[in-house]
Design a protein around this motif. Structure first.
Motif, PDB file in Angstrom:
ATOM      1  N   GLU A 101      22.034  40.383 -49.157  1.00  0.00           N
ATOM      2  CA  GLU A 101      21.264  40.886 -48.012  1.00  0.00           C
ATOM      3  C   GLU A 101      22.068  41.991 -47.340  1.00  0.00           C
ATOM      4  OE1 GLU A 101      19.330  39.504 -43.693  1.00  0.00           O
ATOM      5  OE2 GLU A 101      20.257  38.006 -45.017  1.00  0.00           O
ATOM      6  N   SER A 114      18.137  42.702 -50.456  1.00  0.00           N
ATOM      7  CA  SER A 114      17.117  42.460 -49.433  1.00  0.00           C
ATOM      8  C   SER A 114      17.469  43.217 -48.161  1.00  0.00           C
ATOM      9  CB  SER A 114      16.984  40.959 -49.142  1.00  0.00           C
ATOM     10  OG  SER A 114      18.207  40.417 -48.701  1.00  0.00           O
ATOM     11  N   GLU A 145      14.061  47.453 -32.205  1.00  0.00           N
ATOM     12  CA  GLU A 145      12.804  47.040 -32.826  1.00  0.00           C
ATOM     13  C   GLU A 145      11.619  47.082 -31.881  1.00  0.00           C
ATOM     14  OE1 GLU A 145      13.642  43.216 -34.446  1.00  0.00           O
ATOM     15  OE2 GLU A 145      14.729  44.013 -36.181  1.00  0.00           O
ATOM     16  N   GLU A 155      12.524  41.813 -46.021  1.00  0.00           N
ATOM     17  CA  GLU A 155      12.431  40.577 -45.258  1.00  0.00           C
ATOM     18  C   GLU A 155      11.659  40.821 -43.968  1.00  0.00           C
ATOM     19  OE1 GLU A 155      16.106  38.601 -44.563  1.00  0.00           O
ATOM     20  OE2 GLU A 155      16.818  38.794 -46.627  1.00  0.00           O
ATOM     21  N   ILE A 156      10.614  40.009 -43.747  1.00  0.00           N
ATOM     22  CA  ILE A 156       9.849  40.062 -42.507  1.00  0.00           C
ATOM     23  C   ILE A 156       9.863  38.678 -41.874  1.00  0.00           C
ATOM     24  CG2 ILE A 156       8.337  41.918 -43.324  1.00  0.00           C
ATOM     25  CD1 ILE A 156       6.188  39.689 -43.746  1.00  0.00           C
ATOM     26  N   THR A 157       9.764  38.628 -40.553  1.00  0.00           N
ATOM     27  CA  THR A 157       9.676  37.331 -39.875  1.00  0.00           C
ATOM     28  C   THR A 157       8.218  36.906 -39.779  1.00  0.00           C
ATOM     29  OG1 THR A 157       9.508  38.313 -37.680  1.00  0.00           O
ATOM     30  CG2 THR A 157      11.732  37.841 -38.503  1.00  0.00           C
ATOM     31  N   ASP A 186      15.455  29.156 -41.959  1.00  0.00           N
ATOM     32  CA  ASP A 186      16.368  29.600 -40.910  1.00  0.00           C
ATOM     33  C   ASP A 186      17.625  28.735 -40.862  1.00  0.00           C
ATOM     34  OD1 ASP A 186      16.755  31.317 -38.423  1.00  0.00           O
ATOM     35  OD2 ASP A 186      17.002  29.286 -37.620  1.00  0.00           O
ATOM     36  N   ASP A 211      11.389  35.748 -43.550  1.00  0.00           N
ATOM     37  CA  ASP A 211      12.703  35.426 -42.985  1.00  0.00           C
ATOM     38  C   ASP A 211      12.565  34.441 -41.823  1.00  0.00           C
ATOM     39  OD1 ASP A 211      15.440  35.569 -42.753  1.00  0.00           O
ATOM     40  OD2 ASP A 211      15.430  37.428 -41.588  1.00  0.00           O
ATOM     41  N   ASP A 212      13.642  33.713 -41.560  1.00  0.00           N
ATOM     42  CA  ASP A 212      13.705  32.763 -40.435  1.00  0.00           C
ATOM     43  C   ASP A 212      12.537  31.783 -40.465  1.00  0.00           C
ATOM     44  OD1 ASP A 212      15.920  34.171 -39.658  1.00  0.00           O
ATOM     45  OD2 ASP A 212      14.876  35.387 -38.177  1.00  0.00           O
ATOM     46  N   THR A 219      14.905  51.721 -39.767  1.00  0.00           N
ATOM     47  CA  THR A 219      14.590  51.105 -41.062  1.00  0.00           C
ATOM     48  C   THR A 219      14.718  52.118 -42.188  1.00  0.00           C
ATOM     49  OG1 THR A 219      13.123  49.493 -40.011  1.00  0.00           O
ATOM     50  CG2 THR A 219      12.818  49.876 -42.363  1.00  0.00           C
ATOM     51  N   LEU A 241      23.101  44.108 -44.243  1.00  0.00           N
ATOM     52  CA  LEU A 241      23.157  43.878 -42.801  1.00  0.00           C
ATOM     53  C   LEU A 241      23.741  45.103 -42.110  1.00  0.00           C
ATOM     54  CD1 LEU A 241      24.565  40.245 -43.007  1.00  0.00           C
ATOM     55  CD2 LEU A 241      22.204  40.900 -42.486  1.00  0.00           C
ATOM     56  N   ASN A 273      16.076  43.906 -44.023  1.00  0.00           N
ATOM     57  CA  ASN A 273      15.212  43.437 -42.939  1.00  0.00           C
ATOM     58  C   ASN A 273      14.267  44.538 -42.474  1.00  0.00           C
ATOM     59  OD1 ASN A 273      16.228  40.607 -42.087  1.00  0.00           O
ATOM     60  ND2 ASN A 273      18.093  41.811 -42.386  1.00  0.00           N
TER      61      ASN A 273
END
Length: 582
Positions: free
Chosen positions: A365, A421, A388, A455-457, A508, A485-486, A397, A367, A423
């Motif tokens: 991932e 991956s 965001e 990755e999306i929440t 998560d 995600d999460d 992004t 970061l 975010n």
């Protein structure tokens, strides 16, 4: 001056609509006074345009304008400072200026400065013989410049009384606060109260349905009732459509203000016809006479109002700690844009993802990390939620995707067949061309789509379902992998989760950390893994820090794990070394 500052100055000048307007006796009277006071043949109210000095008023000058180049008044406007040239012929910059060639030897000019700090030009006096200027003359010319600015404001401001509320307006508030600094003892403790009659959403809804007359009535009834409650204990000013600020009399304490405000708010049933559709809030800002700028008083009171709405109360007092937090948030947002442009503040680090069955590293991932030259290392947990929520989400992004794909291409070339991956923020899912941007980046870096995972929440996917579904479908068509995600912390319905074209669910870390000693967590992880498999997802457990946790999430059905047990987030060279060691 910078280009930006000069553009703002010219904009301020043109908004006043002064250039190329007919002569005005109000200005000519001041210009004649200047010439008489100094005993000089020439005086002018000179405005600095982009390429000329234009005279709103003049004595002893036949023409209406002169070129800006080497005009002393232009220097006054550029520096916003008082300028005296005892002898133009002896001055190395102005000795060959058009003024010097026309016989002018002496010049003195005081800046004409707006409330916002833009110097429009100069109140100037000129003579045909060299001379000096005394302090008293300097002060007199500055006073005349202030008189010119007062006349400009008088003629071009939209009056001083709001026609709806009958209250003095924002301009009058600024003037009166200046008078307060002069007339009251320095350091005297005072209070200002900013009243919002409705929050922005309520105001927009009411205006859309009922029209502007509804808002006018809201203001009128509130002002009438507020006057009845406070009387002479505070002077009110109408500073925005449904906002008024009250400068409280010195004898009224903070506790007494609170009591009266509560009484006024609790009595809304008697005076408000909109009590069921609007929610007023009041921010109280303590300030010291002579120690706080009028606009800063307004700003801090505004901050207290926002605190009131955020905490669900109707009256809030300014908090320096809350204000500092918001100031830092604003600073970070501004500086983040500069960081993207700078190119040397942002970087990506990479945390491995491990296949629980084989122990192989399947991917990582990416970061984001930020090292600011002054603020130092800024936590992504602090800056990303801010970014965001704004228009910076798109360039942020885009930067991350570009950097991640460049690194992934390098690893592939080095024989490291990884999936990476990245975010994605909620606003990205609302971008109509987001999938096209991702596809273009993949082509640019020569990376196969299935090697990139976005990755999306859950919450991001639910924010605007129609737009999110459209974007996710387009990303799916591009061929990239989608990860939720999460998982377990959002609010999405199971039926909607079933419709997301995802490949991976990341449980998560809050459900994983401490799982060895928590039977409920083990049960939840097992249930989520089972549900995810039923929906066709591969399952990743985040936050795996111990061998015991790894064994339990594997037993619960998780396919992959990520966490400090395997590695912290690594710099690219460290990751390659770690990978080689596996």
């Amino acid at each position: 001056m910078t280009c930006h500052t000069e553009a703002a100055r010219l904009d301020a000048l043109r908004k006043l609509d002064l250039l190329d307007t007919p002569p005005s006796e109000a200005f000519d009277r001041i210009t004649r006074m200047a010439a008489r006071m100094f005993g000089l043949p020439i005086a002018a109210v000179s405005l600095t345009d982009s390429d000329r000095q234009w005279f709103k008023s003049r004595v002893g000058v036949e023409h209406w304008s002169i070129p800006r180049e080497k005009a002393p008044c232009a220097t006054v406007a550029e520096t916003d400072g008082f300028l005296v040239i005892p002898d133009l012929l002896e001055d190395p910059h102005f000795c060959d200026s058009p003024l010097a060639r026309s016989g002018v030897r002496f010049y003195a000019g005081a800046p004409l400065t707006t409330r916002d700090g833009h110097a429009l030009g100069a109140m100037c006096v000129l003579g045909t013989a060299p001379r000096q200027i005394t302090e008293a003359e300097r002060d007199a010319l500055s006073d005349l410049a202030a008189m010119v600015m007062a006349q400009i404001e008088l003629q071009h401001a939209m009056g001083r009384i709001d026609p709806i509320s009958g209250l003095p307006n924002r301009n009058q508030y600024l003037d009166d606060m200046g008078d307060l600094d002069r007339d009251r003892p320095a350091g005297e403790a005072r209070l200002a109260m900013l009243v919002h009659l409705a929050n922005p959403e309520q105001l927009a809804n009411a205006g859309r349905v009922m029209g502007p007359s509804y808002v006018d009535g809201l203001v009128t009834e509130a002002v009438r009732s507020f006057r009845a409650e406070f009387g002479a204990a505070g002077k009110m000013y109408h500073v925005a459509a449904t906002q008024f600020i009250v400068v409280v009399a010195p004898e009224l304490s903070l506790d007494e203000c609170r009591v009266r405000l509560e009484r006024w708010l609790q009595g809304r049933g008697a005076w408000s016809t909109s009590r069921f559709v609007t929610t007023p809030a009041v921010g109280i800002a303590p300030f010291a006479v002579g120690g706080t700028d009028a606009l800063d008083v307004l700003r801090t009171a505004q901050g207290a109002v926002h605190d009131a709405y955020a905490t669900g109360v109707q009256v809030a007092v300014y908090s320096s700690s809350q204000d500092a937090a918001y100031q830092r948030r604003f600073t970070l947002l501004t500086e983040f844009g500069n960081a993207i442009e700078a190119g040397d503040q942002l970087r990506l680090v990479y945390q491995p993802r491990i296949d629980l069955a084989t122990g192989a590293c399947l991917g990582a991932e990416a970061l984001l990390r930020w090292n600011h030259p002054v603020l130092g290392a800024v936590s992504p947990g602090e800056f990303m939620p801010i970014v965001e929520q704004t228009s910076m989400a798109r360039p942020a992004t885009a930067w991350v995707v570009d950097a991640a794909l460049r690194q992934l291409r390098s690893w592939h070339d080095a024989g490291m067949p990884l999936t990476l991956s990245v975010n994605v923020a909620a606003p990205n899912l609302l971008e109509a061309d987001f999938a096209q941007m991702i596809a273009a980046q993949l082509r640019t870096h020569g990376v196969a789509p299935e090697r990139l995972e976005l990755e999306i929440t859950e919450s991001a996917a639910m924010g605007n379902q129609a737009a999110a579904e459209s974007t996710l479908a387009a990303l799916h068509a591009v061929g990239v992998r989608i990860a939720i995600d999460d998982f377990g912390t959002g609010y999405s319905s199971l039926s909607y989760l079933q419709s997301i074209p995802a490949h991976v669910v990341k449980i998560d870390q809050g459900f994983v950390r401490g799982i060895e000693g928590d039977e409920r967590k083990r049960a939840l992880v097992g249930a989520m893994a089972s549900l995810s498999h039923d929906l066709g997802y591969r399952v990743v457990a985040e936050g795996v820090e111990t061998a015991g946790a790894a064994a339990l999430v594997r037993a619960a059905g998780c396919d992959e794990a990520q966490g400090w047990l395997y590695a912290r987030a690594l710099e690219p060279a460290q990751f390659a070394q770690w990978y080689a060691g596996r």
